[in-house]
Scaffold this active site. Structure first.
Site, PDB file in Angstrom:
ATOM      1  N   LYS A 168      -7.676   7.098 -19.398  1.00 38.25           N
ATOM      2  CA  LYS A 168      -8.135   7.549 -20.727  1.00 38.25           C
ATOM      3  C   LYS A 168      -6.654   7.736 -21.666  1.00 38.25           C
ATOM      4  O   LYS A 168      -6.126   6.259 -22.139  1.00 38.25           O
ATOM      5  CB  LYS A 168      -8.516   8.965 -20.681  1.00 38.25           C
ATOM      6  CG  LYS A 168      -9.722   9.053 -19.453  1.00 38.25           C
ATOM      7  CD  LYS A 168     -10.764   8.353 -19.957  1.00 38.25           C
ATOM      8  CE  LYS A 168     -11.793   8.365 -18.723  1.00 38.25           C
ATOM      9  NZ  LYS A 168     -12.354   9.433 -17.972  1.00 38.25           N
TER      10      LYS A 168
ATOM     11  N   ASP B  26      -6.936  19.302 -14.190  1.00 41.53           N
ATOM     12  CA  ASP B  26      -7.272  17.896 -14.735  1.00 41.53           C
ATOM     13  C   ASP B  26      -6.802  18.038 -16.099  1.00 41.53           C
ATOM     14  O   ASP B  26      -7.497  18.777 -16.855  1.00 41.53           O
ATOM     15  CB  ASP B  26      -8.820  17.836 -14.417  1.00 41.53           C
ATOM     16  CG  ASP B  26      -9.397  16.330 -15.009  1.00 41.53           C
ATOM     17  OD1 ASP B  26      -8.725  15.623 -15.710  1.00 41.53           O
ATOM     18  OD2 ASP B  26     -10.326  15.762 -14.534  1.00 41.53           O
TER      19      ASP B  26
ATOM     20  N   ARG C  33       0.707  -1.102  -0.012  1.00 46.19           N
ATOM     21  CA  ARG C  33      -0.176   0.178   0.152  1.00 46.19           C
ATOM     22  C   ARG C  33       0.825   1.167   0.082  1.00 46.19           C
ATOM     23  O   ARG C  33       0.563   2.281  -0.687  1.00 46.19           O
ATOM     24  CB  ARG C  33      -0.984  -0.122   1.273  1.00 46.19           C
ATOM     25  CG  ARG C  33      -1.616   1.419   1.502  1.00 46.19           C
ATOM     26  CD  ARG C  33      -3.079   1.431   2.142  1.00 46.19           C
ATOM     27  NE  ARG C  33      -2.732   0.721   3.265  1.00 46.19           N
ATOM     28  CZ  ARG C  33      -2.129   0.572   4.289  1.00 46.19           C
ATOM     29  NH1 ARG C  33      -1.453   1.570   4.636  1.00 46.19           N
ATOM     30  NH2 ARG C  33      -2.537  -0.484   5.297  1.00 46.19           N
TER      31      ARG C  33
ATOM     32  N   TYR D  15     -15.913  17.431 -15.461  1.00 47.83           N
ATOM     33  CA  TYR D  15     -16.404  15.895 -15.609  1.00 47.83           C
ATOM     34  C   TYR D  15     -17.388  15.532 -14.423  1.00 47.83           C
ATOM     35  O   TYR D  15     -17.405  15.880 -13.406  1.00 47.83           O
ATOM     36  CB  TYR D  15     -15.204  15.098 -15.373  1.00 47.83           C
ATOM     37  CG  TYR D  15     -15.246  13.768 -15.291  1.00 47.83           C
ATOM     38  CD1 TYR D  15     -15.592  12.938 -16.483  1.00 47.83           C
ATOM     39  CD2 TYR D  15     -15.092  12.927 -14.029  1.00 47.83           C
ATOM     40  CE1 TYR D  15     -15.781  11.558 -16.539  1.00 47.83           C
ATOM     41  CE2 TYR D  15     -15.510  11.536 -14.218  1.00 47.83           C
ATOM     42  CZ  TYR D  15     -15.739  10.803 -15.224  1.00 47.83           C
ATOM     43  OH  TYR D  15     -15.885   9.625 -15.259  1.00 47.83           O
TER      44      TYR D  15
HETATM   45  C1  LIG Z   1     -12.731   9.868 -16.704  1.00 47.84           C
HETATM   46  C2  LIG Z   1     -12.252  11.261 -16.324  1.00 47.84           C
HETATM   47  C3  LIG Z   1     -11.974  11.354 -14.744  1.00 47.84           C
HETATM   48  C4  LIG Z   1     -12.341  10.250 -13.694  1.00 47.84           C
HETATM   49  O1  LIG Z   1     -11.397   9.381 -13.933  1.00 47.84           O
HETATM   50  P1  LIG Z   1     -11.818   7.767 -13.644  1.00 47.84           P
HETATM   51  O2  LIG Z   1     -10.532   7.078 -13.935  1.00 47.84           O
HETATM   52  O3  LIG Z   1     -12.925   7.188 -14.516  1.00 47.84           O
HETATM   53  O4  LIG Z   1     -11.773   7.654 -12.115  1.00 47.84           O
HETATM   54  C5  LIG Z   1     -11.866  12.560 -14.402  1.00 47.84           C
HETATM   55  N1  LIG Z   1     -11.666  13.666 -15.349  1.00 47.84           N
HETATM   56  C6  LIG Z   1     -11.806  13.740 -16.381  1.00 47.84           C
HETATM   57  C7  LIG Z   1     -11.738  14.731 -17.318  1.00 47.84           C
HETATM   58  C8  LIG Z   1     -12.201  12.347 -17.137  1.00 47.84           C
HETATM   59  O5  LIG Z   1     -12.592  12.133 -18.371  1.00 47.84           O
END
Ligand SMILES: *Cc1c(COP(=O)(O)O)cnc(C)c1O
Length: 379
Positions: free
Chosen positions: A195, A170, A46, A98
């Protein structure tokens, strides 16, 4: 070192015991100690794990950061950042962010006394107007989803600095290949590694990076204390995915541009949202802070009918109807009924999520085939 070299080499070394060129999957929870307190730097997975550590160093290098941490999902990474705050602290956030981030902020953290203000950040003055002595964080997502607004990161960094708040970006949509927020003055960058970084639609993971040692210590303390870590197998898959990030992004950008221009010229298509168009309202900022415009495109249909949008997303053959984005394969989605379904119609329409809006995550297939596919679906 330049980007492509870092993508392949940063953070990874041939295995010392065997010479294996690929970082082994250290599928272990614990590490044998030679004597009490006498260990090789790893005690419990962890806290740290060699496969995850290699990936954390690699992602940090891509964002020109010193410190990185990987989490079980993008939302777990965001959760870690918000846990750095205290009750009474206030956050100013992008309004069309998001949906999962919005849900985390409003249904989990507001309950613990953190206050969130949502505003359209294309207008920097609207952000400055919300700053008060409790403002501790500015949360930026750019490009935004699904209408691809662009927020000026350097302008947000200057507001954050003036208000003693930390700026978190982000950077999921842009990726470190197209945009490096730390270089523009941000304190923390967050990625949904799920992504583009993973890139192959086979892992859910998140990451944070920073150059601020104090923030890094908090980040590692919360990562270890809350425990939402990325596993070794997933870390291995992402290390492998990132080795081609620069090549994939070049193709995503190339295909994105071809498809955006095709859609723009199609008689049944109304608006096309893609920051590469000179007519995009924030094109100049995009040009200033991004190296390319990516493969995320949204568009609306003439007449704005729900059933027309359904017919397009159901008729495509190569594009797959699915949530998520950033993989090698092209995806198509209908934000009003998929990603943004939980937002009241009136609210979502304010940010451009109208009934006929369709979102594309353009993959790295041959652009001609993708265009043919859209052409037959629109016909
Ligand atoms: C998918 C996404 C998230 C969340 O990420 P997860 O891996 O699905 O928890 C946050 N911000 C953006 C812009 C995203 O496309």
């Amino acid at each position: 070192m330049k980007f492509g070299t870092k993508a392949i080499h940063a953070g990874v070394h041939p295995d010392e015991s065997t010479g294996a060129i690929m970082t082994p999957i250290y599928q272990t929870s614990t590490y044998v100690q030679e004597g009490v307190g006498n260990h090789k730097g790893y005690e419990y997975s962890r806290t740290s794990n060699p496969t995850r550590s290699a990936l954390e160093k690699n992602i940090a290098a891509l964002e020109n950061a010193e410190f990185g941490a990987c989490f079980g999902s993008g939302l777990a990474a965001i959760d870690c950042v918000i846990k750095m705050l205290n009750p009474g602290d206030e956050v100013i956030s992008t309004n069309d962010l998001y949906g999962g981030s919005y849900r985390l902020f409003t249904t989990i953290y507001e309950k613990f006394g953190v206050r969130f203000h949502f505003t359209g950040m294309s207008d920097a003055e609207s952000v400055r107007a919300l700053v008060n002595e409790n403002t501790k964080m500015i949360w930026v997502e750019t490009p935004t989803n699904p209408t691809m607004s662009i927020i000026d990161i350097a302008a947000m960094a200057s507001i954050a600095k003036d208000s003693n708040a930390i700026l978190c970006v982000d950077n999921t949509f842009a990726t470190p290949y197209l945009q490096n927020p730390l270089d523009l003055g941000a304190d923390v960058v967050m990625h949904s590694v799920t992504k583009y970084l993973g890139g192959h639609s086979d892992v859910v993971m998140g990451a944070l990076v920073t150059n601020n040692e104090k923030i890094a210590n908090e980040m590692y303390r919360i990562q270890n204390s809350s425990g939402a870590i990325a596993g070794p197998m997933d870390s291995f898959l992402v290390l492998r995915g990132i080795k081609t990030l620069h090549l994939r992004m070049e193709r995503h950008c190339e295909n994105g541009e071809k498809i955006a221009r095709f859609l723009e010229s199609h008689p049944k298509v109304d608006e096309v949202y893609w920051p590469g168009f000179a007519s995009h309202p924030n094109h100049e900022i995009a040009k200033k802070q991004m190296k390319g415009y990516g493969g995320m495109i949204s568009f609306t249909l003439v007449g704005n009918k729900l059933e027309d949008a359904f017919s397009v997303v159901e008729r495509v053959k190569i594009f797959a109807l699915a949530e998520s984005l950033g993989g090698v394969e092209s995806l198509i989605g209908h934000p009003a009924t998929m990603t943004h379904a939980s937002i009241p119609k009136e609210e979502r329409e304010k940010t451009g999520v109208v009934d006929s809006l369709i979102r594309l995550s353009v993959g790295i297939e041959d652009a001609d085939d993708l265009i043919e596919d859209l052409k037959q679906a629109l016909a």
